[in-house]
Design a protein around this motif. Structure first.
Motif, PDB file in Angstrom:
ATOM      1  N   ASN A 251       0.820  -1.221   0.000  1.00 38.28           N
ATOM      2  CA  ASN A 251       0.000   0.000   0.000  1.00 38.28           C
ATOM      3  C   ASN A 251       0.847   1.262   0.000  1.00 38.28           C
ATOM      4  N   GLN A 252       1.884   1.222   0.820  1.00 40.23           N
ATOM      5  CA  GLN A 252       2.771   2.385   0.884  1.00 40.23           C
ATOM      6  C   GLN A 252       3.549   2.530  -0.436  1.00 40.23           C
ATOM      7  N   ALA A 253       3.910   1.395  -1.020  1.00 43.05           N
ATOM      8  CA  ALA A 253       4.640   1.424  -2.296  1.00 43.05           C
ATOM      9  C   ALA A 253       3.772   2.039  -3.397  1.00 43.05           C
ATOM     10  N   VAL A 254       2.478   1.766  -3.334  1.00 41.54           N
ATOM     11  CA  VAL A 254       1.558   2.361  -4.313  1.00 41.54           C
ATOM     12  C   VAL A 254       1.544   3.885  -4.152  1.00 41.54           C
ATOM     13  N   ARG A 255       1.558   4.342  -2.902  1.00 39.93           N
ATOM     14  CA  ARG A 255       1.576   5.800  -2.665  1.00 39.93           C
ATOM     15  C   ARG A 255       2.880   6.402  -3.189  1.00 39.93           C
ATOM     16  N   ILE A 256       3.982   5.698  -2.974  1.00 33.97           N
ATOM     17  CA  ILE A 256       5.269   6.196  -3.479  1.00 33.97           C
ATOM     18  C   ILE A 256       5.240   6.261  -5.009  1.00 33.97           C
ATOM     19  N   ALA A 257       4.729   5.204  -5.639  1.00 33.37           N
ATOM     20  CA  ALA A 257       4.643   5.166  -7.100  1.00 33.37           C
ATOM     21  C   ALA A 257       3.769   6.310  -7.613  1.00 33.37           C
ATOM     22  N   GLU A 258       2.697   6.567  -6.920  1.00 28.12           N
ATOM     23  CA  GLU A 258       1.781   7.644  -7.313  1.00 28.12           C
ATOM     24  C   GLU A 258       2.496   8.994  -7.228  1.00 28.12           C
ATOM     25  N   ARG A 259       3.288   9.149  -6.176  1.00 28.88           N
ATOM     26  CA  ARG A 259       4.049  10.396  -6.000  1.00 28.88           C
ATOM     27  C   ARG A 259       5.083  10.541  -7.127  1.00 28.88           C
ATOM     28  N   LEU A 260       5.741   9.460  -7.458  1.00 32.49           N
ATOM     29  CA  LEU A 260       6.735   9.502  -8.544  1.00 32.49           C
ATOM     30  C   LEU A 260       6.047   9.842  -9.868  1.00 32.49           C
ATOM     31  N   ARG A 261       4.916   9.206 -10.089  1.00 32.23           N
ATOM     32  CA  ARG A 261       4.183   9.435 -11.342  1.00 32.23           C
ATOM     33  C   ARG A 261       3.809  10.920 -11.466  1.00 32.23           C
ATOM     34  N   ALA A 262       3.257  11.477 -10.374  1.00 32.36           N
ATOM     35  CA  ALA A 262       2.825  12.874 -10.392  1.00 32.36           C
ATOM     36  C   ALA A 262       4.016  13.823 -10.583  1.00 32.36           C
ATOM     37  N   SER A 263       5.168  13.438 -10.059  1.00 28.66           N
ATOM     38  CA  SER A 263       6.341  14.330 -10.103  1.00 28.66           C
ATOM     39  C   SER A 263       6.888  14.496 -11.525  1.00 28.66           C
ATOM     40  N   VAL A 286       3.220  -2.153  -9.245  1.00 25.98           N
ATOM     41  CA  VAL A 286       3.731  -2.317  -7.887  1.00 25.98           C
ATOM     42  C   VAL A 286       3.437  -3.725  -7.377  1.00 25.98           C
ATOM     43  N   ALA A 287       4.388  -4.341  -6.712  1.00 24.98           N
ATOM     44  CA  ALA A 287       4.144  -5.613  -6.042  1.00 24.98           C
ATOM     45  C   ALA A 287       4.913  -5.634  -4.740  1.00 24.98           C
ATOM     46  N   GLY A 288       4.257  -6.104  -3.687  1.00 21.46           N
ATOM     47  CA  GLY A 288       4.940  -6.137  -2.398  1.00 21.46           C
ATOM     48  C   GLY A 288       4.445  -7.275  -1.536  1.00 21.46           C
ATOM     49  N   THR A 289       5.154  -7.497  -0.468  1.00 17.40           N
ATOM     50  CA  THR A 289       4.744  -8.523   0.476  1.00 17.40           C
ATOM     51  C   THR A 289       4.725  -7.907   1.853  1.00 17.40           C
ATOM     52  N   ALA A 290       3.722  -8.299   2.655  1.00 12.60           N
ATOM     53  CA  ALA A 290       3.634  -7.808   4.031  1.00 12.60           C
ATOM     54  C   ALA A 290       4.824  -8.372   4.790  1.00 12.60           C
ATOM     55  N   VAL A 291       4.979  -9.652   4.732  1.00 19.17           N
ATOM     56  CA  VAL A 291       6.139 -10.315   5.316  1.00 19.17           C
ATOM     57  C   VAL A 291       6.587 -11.338   4.289  1.00 19.17           C
ATOM     58  N   ILE A 292       7.868 -11.356   3.994  1.00 22.62           N
ATOM     59  CA  ILE A 292       8.335 -12.297   2.988  1.00 22.62           C
ATOM     60  C   ILE A 292       8.411 -13.689   3.605  1.00 22.62           C
ATOM     61  N   ALA A 293       7.525 -14.552   3.165  1.00 26.87           N
ATOM     62  CA  ALA A 293       7.556 -15.914   3.684  1.00 26.87           C
ATOM     63  C   ALA A 293       8.213 -16.804   2.644  1.00 26.87           C
TER      64      ALA A 293
END
Ligand SMILES: [Mg+2]
Length: 321
Positions: A251-263, A286-293
């Motif tokens: 979720n946070q990575a999506v926000r970062i990507a959105e910020r980069l896109r807008a910039s 964007v792809a991420g894991t809460a905890v890498i299992a």
């Protein structure tokens, strides 16, 4: 058109999370010596030649320092010390893999051929006999310094994409695996963002390949400049980049990507004189894991790639996860 000075490249490399060992404006040297007299003499001598000096009073202390991430890259080790001997430290350092190269000079009052051979066989790069001759010490340290700088340059060239100054794909993947391992150990989330410049082929076709190169260079620099020091960018291929985000959930990575896109609106790239800035947009997956299992790097990249494909299909200039 794209001419990146070496300093700028180094900066870009550090900025993109490249190897810290490349920051070698002033070489630091470890002196491990249990005799206070010799230790102080060495500190004084090396400092007067402009080196930063770190000291250890025993072999164990030296070994502890040499395992740190910011370890000096050149070490002068006394042979006979309490705890671990200089010879043992040489063996331990040269037996490691996957760590930056450390140039080892053994300092010894043993000067028969058998001892010297034993020292070199244990992994020392060179040796100096005690009491040392100042000019000889200076020359031998200079040789070590030259080798370390060459070694750095080679590692750096092997890890960087020459056009954009960010990590190349292989180096990125290597570092990414390391970051994923670390996140796993620390039970932290981890994410990646794949970025693809929209309609890049059109830029190349309309303005030429040099213009395309300028766009790639500026784009990569822009992404790097907006990331934190422990986040890094790699060139994945063509006009595709990838960003590693340690300690960041999806979720946070999506926000970062959105910020980069807008910039990117502020990224005014002109590719020739008397010409308006090219509008550059990009699509983000964007792809991420809460905890890498059980997740592997490849799985994460496949997911990010699929998300990027969707962002393209849904009209570009957007973020998908
Ligand atoms: Mg000693």
């Amino acid at each position: 058109m794209v001419n990146i000075g070496e300093n700028l490249q180094k900066k870009a490399f550090r900025r993109c999370g490249g190897l810290k060992i490349l920051d070698l404006e002033k070489l630091s040297i470890l002196i491990a010596e249990d005799s206070i007299f010799f230790r102080q003499l060495l500190v004084q001598t090396l400092s007067s030649w402009g080196y930063a000096v770190v000291t250890a009073g025993s072999g164990s202390e030296a070994w502890e320092i040499l395992q740190r991430e910011d370890t000096p890259r050149l070490a002068i080790l006394d042979w006979v010390m309490p705890g671990l001997s200089g010879l043992e430290v040489c063996r331990m350092v040269s037996g490691r893999t996957g760590t930056p190269y450390i140039y080892l000079i053994l300092l010894t009052s043993k000067d028969n051929k058998e001892d010297i051979v034993a020292g070199l066989e244990a992994g020392a790069d060179d040796y100096i006999t005690k009491p040392f001759h100042e000019e000889e010490l200076r020359c031998r340290v200079k040789i070590g310094e030259r080798i370390i700088r060459l070694e750095n340059k080679i590692s750096w060239l092997a890890a960087t994409d020459p056009l954009t100054g960010v990590l190349n794909r292989r180096a990125f993947m290597e570092r990414m695996e390391g970051e994923m391992q670390r996140s796993k150990r620390q039970n932290e989330p981890y994410s990646v963002i794949m970025v693809d410049i929209d309609h890049f082929k059109k830029i190349n076709d309309t303005y030429g390949h040099q213009a395309g190169d300028t766009v790639l260079h500026r784009f990569a620099k822009h992404l790097s400049s907006l990331l934190r020091s422990y986040e890094f960018v790699g060139r994945y291929g063509g006009e595709e980049f990838i960003i590693s985000l340690t300690g960041t959930g999806e979720n946070q990575a999506v926000r970062i990507a959105e910020r980069l896109r807008a910039s990117l609106v502020d990224l005014a790239i002109t590719v020739s004189d008397n010409q308006e800035a090219l509008p550059v947009t990009a699509s983000f997956g964007v792809a991420g894991t809460a905890v890498i299992a059980e997740g592997t790097g490849d799985m994460l990249l496949t997911k990010a790639d699929q998300a990027l494909y969707r962002a393209k299909r849904e009209g570009r200039n957007r973020v998908c996860s």
